[in-house]
Design an enzyme around this catalytic site. Structure first.
Site, PDB file in Angstrom:
ATOM      1  N   TYR A   1      -6.744  17.717 -52.222  1.00  0.00           N
ATOM      2  CA  TYR A   1      -7.472  16.627 -51.597  1.00  0.00           C
ATOM      3  C   TYR A   1      -7.587  15.435 -52.548  1.00  0.00           C
ATOM      4  O   TYR A   1      -7.100  15.475 -53.678  1.00  0.00           O
ATOM      5  CB  TYR A   1      -8.854  17.117 -51.148  1.00  0.00           C
ATOM      6  CG  TYR A   1      -8.845  17.794 -49.790  1.00  0.00           C
ATOM      7  CD1 TYR A   1      -7.665  18.220 -49.195  1.00  0.00           C
ATOM      8  CD2 TYR A   1     -10.029  17.995 -49.096  1.00  0.00           C
ATOM      9  CE1 TYR A   1      -7.672  18.832 -47.940  1.00  0.00           C
ATOM     10  CE2 TYR A   1     -10.046  18.603 -47.840  1.00  0.00           C
ATOM     11  CZ  TYR A   1      -8.862  19.025 -47.271  1.00  0.00           C
ATOM     12  OH  TYR A   1      -8.874  19.615 -46.032  1.00  0.00           O
ATOM     13  N   SER A   2      -8.295  14.406 -52.091  1.00  0.00           N
ATOM     14  CA  SER A   2      -8.285  13.134 -52.808  1.00  0.00           C
ATOM     15  C   SER A   2      -8.905  13.204 -54.189  1.00  0.00           C
ATOM     16  O   SER A   2      -9.721  14.081 -54.485  1.00  0.00           O
ATOM     17  CB  SER A   2      -8.998  12.070 -51.979  1.00  0.00           C
ATOM     18  OG  SER A   2      -8.174  11.711 -50.912  1.00  0.00           O
TER      19      SER A   2
ATOM     20  N   GLU B   1     -17.697  10.201 -48.209  1.00  0.00           N
ATOM     21  CA  GLU B   1     -16.393  10.521 -48.782  1.00  0.00           C
ATOM     22  C   GLU B   1     -15.955   9.403 -49.726  1.00  0.00           C
ATOM     23  O   GLU B   1     -16.430   8.260 -49.643  1.00  0.00           O
ATOM     24  CB  GLU B   1     -15.343  10.671 -47.665  1.00  0.00           C
ATOM     25  CG  GLU B   1     -15.600  11.864 -46.759  1.00  0.00           C
ATOM     26  CD  GLU B   1     -14.441  12.146 -45.788  1.00  0.00           C
ATOM     27  OE1 GLU B   1     -14.062  13.310 -45.655  1.00  0.00           O
ATOM     28  OE2 GLU B   1     -13.937  11.193 -45.175  1.00  0.00           O
TER      29      GLU B   1
ATOM     30  N   ASN C   1      -2.461   9.577 -45.917  1.00  0.00           N
ATOM     31  CA  ASN C   1      -3.820   9.023 -45.805  1.00  0.00           C
ATOM     32  C   ASN C   1      -4.270   8.481 -47.149  1.00  0.00           C
ATOM     33  O   ASN C   1      -3.513   7.706 -47.761  1.00  0.00           O
ATOM     34  CB  ASN C   1      -4.797   9.965 -45.090  1.00  0.00           C
ATOM     35  CG  ASN C   1      -4.942  11.362 -45.624  1.00  0.00           C
ATOM     36  OD1 ASN C   1      -4.011  12.142 -45.621  1.00  0.00           O
ATOM     37  ND2 ASN C   1      -6.129  11.701 -46.088  1.00  0.00           N
ATOM     38  N   ASP C   2      -5.426   8.808 -47.626  1.00  0.00           N
ATOM     39  CA  ASP C   2      -6.068   8.095 -48.736  1.00  0.00           C
ATOM     40  C   ASP C   2      -5.156   7.768 -49.922  1.00  0.00           C
ATOM     41  O   ASP C   2      -4.449   8.647 -50.416  1.00  0.00           O
ATOM     42  CB  ASP C   2      -7.201   8.940 -49.339  1.00  0.00           C
ATOM     43  CG  ASP C   2      -8.072   9.611 -48.314  1.00  0.00           C
ATOM     44  OD1 ASP C   2      -7.840   9.425 -47.113  1.00  0.00           O
ATOM     45  OD2 ASP C   2      -8.991  10.336 -48.719  1.00  0.00           O
TER      46      ASP C   2
ATOM     47  N   ARG D   1     -16.204  16.512 -52.568  1.00  0.00           N
ATOM     48  CA  ARG D   1     -14.807  16.135 -52.858  1.00  0.00           C
ATOM     49  C   ARG D   1     -14.655  14.674 -53.256  1.00  0.00           C
ATOM     50  O   ARG D   1     -15.567  13.887 -53.123  1.00  0.00           O
ATOM     51  CB  ARG D   1     -13.928  16.417 -51.637  1.00  0.00           C
ATOM     52  CG  ARG D   1     -14.388  15.746 -50.358  1.00  0.00           C
ATOM     53  CD  ARG D   1     -13.434  16.049 -49.204  1.00  0.00           C
ATOM     54  NE  ARG D   1     -13.961  15.572 -47.949  1.00  0.00           N
ATOM     55  CZ  ARG D   1     -14.650  16.326 -47.091  1.00  0.00           C
ATOM     56  NH1 ARG D   1     -14.891  17.589 -47.353  1.00  0.00           N
ATOM     57  NH2 ARG D   1     -15.106  15.804 -45.970  1.00  0.00           N
ATOM     58  N   ASP D   2     -13.451  14.360 -53.706  1.00  0.00           N
ATOM     59  CA  ASP D   2     -12.993  13.007 -54.017  1.00  0.00           C
ATOM     60  C   ASP D   2     -13.623  12.449 -55.310  1.00  0.00           C
ATOM     61  O   ASP D   2     -14.296  11.408 -55.291  1.00  0.00           O
ATOM     62  CB  ASP D   2     -13.242  12.038 -52.836  1.00  0.00           C
ATOM     63  CG  ASP D   2     -12.844  12.630 -51.489  1.00  0.00           C
ATOM     64  OD1 ASP D   2     -11.944  13.499 -51.477  1.00  0.00           O
ATOM     65  OD2 ASP D   2     -13.437  12.243 -50.466  1.00  0.00           O
TER      66      ASP D   2
ATOM     67  N   LEU E   1       2.695  12.439 -42.679  1.00  0.00           N
ATOM     68  CA  LEU E   1       1.442  11.703 -42.484  1.00  0.00           C
ATOM     69  C   LEU E   1       0.845  11.345 -43.833  1.00  0.00           C
ATOM     70  O   LEU E   1       0.705  12.200 -44.703  1.00  0.00           O
ATOM     71  CB  LEU E   1       0.456  12.584 -41.694  1.00  0.00           C
ATOM     72  CG  LEU E   1      -0.961  12.070 -41.467  1.00  0.00           C
ATOM     73  CD1 LEU E   1      -1.526  12.628 -40.158  1.00  0.00           C
ATOM     74  CD2 LEU E   1      -1.912  12.419 -42.616  1.00  0.00           C
TER      75      LEU E   1
HETATM   76  C1  FRU Z   1     -10.750  11.026 -46.441  1.00  0.00           C
HETATM   77  C2  FRU Z   1     -10.561  12.513 -46.730  1.00  0.00           C
HETATM   78  C3  FRU Z   1     -11.116  12.895 -48.088  1.00  0.00           C
HETATM   79  C4  FRU Z   1     -10.314  14.108 -48.411  1.00  0.00           C
HETATM   80  C5  FRU Z   1      -8.961  13.745 -47.872  1.00  0.00           C
HETATM   81  C6  FRU Z   1      -8.140  14.904 -47.401  1.00  0.00           C
HETATM   82  O1  FRU Z   1      -9.833  10.533 -45.519  1.00  0.00           O
HETATM   83  O2  FRU Z   1     -11.160  13.274 -45.708  1.00  0.00           O
HETATM   84  O3  FRU Z   1     -12.498  13.097 -48.108  1.00  0.00           O
HETATM   85  O4  FRU Z   1     -10.274  14.380 -49.783  1.00  0.00           O
HETATM   86  O5  FRU Z   1      -9.194  12.856 -46.803  1.00  0.00           O
HETATM   87  O6  FRU Z   1      -6.873  14.454 -46.967  1.00  0.00           O
END
Ligand code: FRU
Length: 483
Positions: free
Chosen positions: A97-98, A212, A37-38, A156-157, A35
């Protein structure tokens, strides 16, 4: 903590490319398994764009958050993605995480959120790292150990930016209180480390419970804050996804920590499947890549049955005009056009125009509306269909996915002003569709998962003859992965 066998995982990715499954996209970045994501760590060094992204190599669920890495010079040829950063110590044991990327002395540096959960309590630490020649990120010591007072564990991020010769990062956060509130904090680099400068002030009141993935960008004299607020209710013409991705434009004062005279919040994309975008600025071009997906909606993405979930959008160039962001795929992607397949469209006073598309297509349409008040562009896949329609009286676009059987369905609507001409630019991949309206004034990214493996037909129809329809259709080649 899971064990991540980089060698075995990388080998499995290499073996999965080029993609064999018919639902894999051709010109949208995705992985053969797991999977994603970001997008993370977008940066440019030595003429190469580095693209990292969140990846669970061990399954199609939101767990085991690692970073995968690929790079490209032209957004057409990519290095085979590899595992680059993964949970390995007490700080990031529950997820890398991101975070962002930037070039420093020729090296690619990143900054990410280390997620650790102990007895149900989350600690979010921020840490820098450096991309090594073997494709892995070497982790530095922790730069910020935890969220500051007044901020919950949702912290985060980080996204790095420069102002007046100093370095800062902006970070997504949640202010504590009876009603937790989304916000963004700024950190400034000082001799002894990173100092919390507090919240970036805006005029947005009551704007969700968490923000986020912030990005802070500069366009000429203007500062743009991109972020993803969670907890905004849907409205008639916007905020219709579970979570939003959008921006405000103003002028930032670092003295008062205020984004002054900012615009209202506008969404970057009106499709069903767009979130957590990140922007890299290189040689004056702001290039955005988004995640094609939506958190907490996994059941809408059936490719997990075949072993993978989600894609990234095509890279888009952003331009700012009068407080509004326009977006358009990077011009490099024109080299994906297979010129021998180009089909011109040229019709006058018709109520319907049809074209059979390819397995991957680009469609440019310029519609002089004439007497037509209502126009629709339908992609049909056998009995299934996806409809984009424009109502000139209402000045609104509707995207209707209720005619698809599998995957997410529903309707999205947004405002668009097309007076005499409607300009549509469609990129129709196997399952990922990106639409740009009025030369990039608005965009919409979404998936369809047709049951039948057929090339879609495009049907343009109107309630009264359209004065003229001109345009072109191309077959688009696949992006390539090189070792
Ligand atoms: C956004 C998020 C971020 C986080 C990441 C974790 O989609 O929730 O805030 O860092 O995904 O996968």
């Amino acid at each position: 903590m899971e064990h991540f066998d980089k060698k075995a995982i990388d080998q499995k990715v290499a073996e999965g490319l080029p993609f064999a499954h018919p639902l894999h996209n051709r010109f949208h970045l995705e992985m053969p398994f797991g999977l994603i994501n970001d997008p993370n760590g977008l940066s440019c060094a030595g003429g190469e764009y580095h693209i990292f992204f969140q990846w669970n190599p061990l399954g199609c669920v939101h767990k085991n958050k690692c970073w995968a890495h690929t790079k490209t010079r032209d957004f057409v040829h990519y290095r085979v993605p590899e595992l680059s950063l993964w949970p390995s110590d007490e700080h990031d044991k529950d997820g890398c995480y991101s975070g962002c990327g930037f070039a420093e002395d020729g090296a690619v540096r990143v900054c990410y959120t280390c997620n650790a959960k102990n007895d149900g309590v989350r600690t979010s630490a921020q840490r820098f790292g450096t991309l090594e020649a073997d494709g892995t990120v070497r982790k530095d010591a922790i730069a910020v150990p935890d969220s500051p007072d007044g901020i919950t564990e949702h912290f985060r991020d980080p996204y790095l930016f420069y102002r007046h010769g100093k370095r800062y990062f902006i970070i997504g956060a949640q202010a504590d209180g009876e009603h937790p509130r989304g916000t963004a904090l700024l950190y400034e680099e000082q001799k002894g480390g990173w100092k919390n400068r507090g919240e970036l002030k805006t005029r947005l009141a009551d704007f969700g419970y968490m923000w986020e993935c912030p990005n802070l960008l500069r366009f000429g004299d203007h500062d743009v804050l991109i972020f993803c607020p969670q907890g905004l209710p849907a409205r008639e013409y916007d905020r219709q996804n579970l979570y939003q991705a959008g921006y405000i434009v103003g002028r930032m004062s670092l003295d008062s920590m205020d984004l002054l005279q900012h615009t209202k919040f506008q969404e970057l994309d009106h499709g069903f499947d767009f979130y957590a975008p990140q922007v890299v600025c290189h040689e004056g071009r702001h290039i955005l890549i988004g995640w094609m997906g939506m958190p907490d909606k996994d059941e809408e993405y059936p490719t997990a049955e075949a072993g993978w979930r989600f894609s990234l959008t095509m890279p888009r160039v952003l331009t700012l005009r009068q407080g509004h962001i326009y977006s358009h795929p990077v011009k490099e992607l024109r080299t994906l056009r297979i010129e021998s397949t180009a089909k011109g469209i040229d019709a006058e006073m018709e109520k319907s125009v049809r074209e059979t598309l390819f397995a991957g297509s680009e469609v440019l349409l310029n519609v002089m509306l004439g007497e037509a008040r209502h126009v629709s562009a339908t992609l049909t896949y056998g009995q299934e269909k996806l409809v984009f329609s424009y109502d000139r009286n209402e000045q609104a676009v509707t995207i209707d996915r209720t005619g698809m059987k599998k995957g997410g369905r529903g309707i999205r609507r947004f405002r668009l002003f097309a007076d005499r001409t409607l300009h549509l630019h469609l990129f129709v991949d196997k399952t990922a569709v990106e639409a740009f309206f009025q030369h990039g004034e608005e965009a919409a990214s979404l998936f369809v998962f047709p049951e039948k493996e057929v090339c879609p037909e495009l049907i343009l129809e109107s309630d009264a003859p359209m004065e003229s329809v001109t345009g072109c259709v191309w077959e688009l080649d696949a992006i390539r992965f090189d070792p």
